[in-house]
Design an enzyme around this catalytic site. Structure first.
Site, PDB file in Angstrom:
ATOM      1  N   CYS A 289       7.020  -1.618   0.817  1.00 21.34           N
ATOM      2  CA  CYS A 289       6.094  -0.930  -0.088  1.00 21.34           C
ATOM      3  C   CYS A 289       4.658  -1.404   0.112  1.00 21.34           C
ATOM      4  O   CYS A 289       3.726  -0.774  -0.369  1.00 21.34           O
ATOM      5  CB  CYS A 289       6.518  -1.121  -1.541  1.00 21.34           C
ATOM      6  SG  CYS A 289       6.439  -2.831  -2.085  1.00 21.34           S
TER       7      CYS A 289
ATOM      8  N   CYS B  96      10.734  -5.439  -7.015  1.00 21.39           N
ATOM      9  CA  CYS B  96       9.431  -5.859  -7.541  1.00 21.39           C
ATOM     10  C   CYS B  96       9.572  -7.203  -8.262  1.00 21.39           C
ATOM     11  O   CYS B  96       8.684  -8.056  -8.174  1.00 21.39           O
ATOM     12  CB  CYS B  96       8.875  -4.813  -8.491  1.00 21.39           C
ATOM     13  SG  CYS B  96       9.054  -3.122  -7.897  1.00 21.39           S
TER      14      CYS B  96
HETATM   15 FE1  FES Z   1       6.935  -2.765  -4.174  1.00 25.50          FE
HETATM   16 FE2  FES Z   1       7.022  -2.573  -6.751  1.00 25.50          FE
HETATM   17  S1  FES Z   1       7.139  -0.964  -5.339  1.00 25.50           S
HETATM   18  S2  FES Z   1       6.716  -4.362  -5.578  1.00 25.50           S
END
Ligand code: FES
Length: 126
Positions: free
Chosen positions: A35, A104
């Site tokens: 991400c 996360c």
């Molecule tokens: Fe990567 Fe939340 S989407 S830390």
């Protein structure tokens, strides 16, 4: 059911302990390659107790909420206790995260462990 708990929204909107500790005793930085989110933790430690902790998170709302909650959970704790903090405990304290957002909270656990390892290695090199 709302996607995010009230606690997640609260810590996302009013994150606790945001910032930098200039003379930190341990600093940890981690990222998630998928991400692209990045989290940095700063620890001030005296007599093996976490006196202060601050974070900077360049990331999603769950990452911000997780780092905020994680800092609250380790503040005032002995280093040995903070070392045991798991992402599951952080997510539970937030009244849960959606499955695809669990990574996360992993970032928060890793950032703290990283900062504690940095503290330990600085101590051993003194
Ligand atoms: Fe990567 Fe939340 S989407 S830390």
């Amino acid at each position: 059911m709302a996607l995010y708990s009230e606690k997640v929204m609260d810590h996302f909107r009013n994150p606790r302990n945001v910032g930098v500790i200039e003379d930190a005793d341990g600093v940890g930085e981690v990222g998630n390659a998928k991400c692209g989110d990045i989290m940095k933790m700063y620890l001030k430690i005296e007599d093996e107790i976490i006196k202060d902790v601050k974070f900077e998170t360049f990331g999603c709302g769950s990452a911000i909420a997780s780092s905020s909650m994680a800092t609250e959970m380790i503040k005032g704790q002995p280093v040995s206790e903070a070392m045991k903090l798991t992402n599951k405990a952080v997510a539970e304290a937030l009244d849960g995260l959606p499955d695809y957002k669990m990574h996360c909270s992993v970032l928060a656990e890793e950032a703290i462990k990283n900062a504690l390892e940095d503290y330990e290695s600085r101590k051993n090199n003194k």
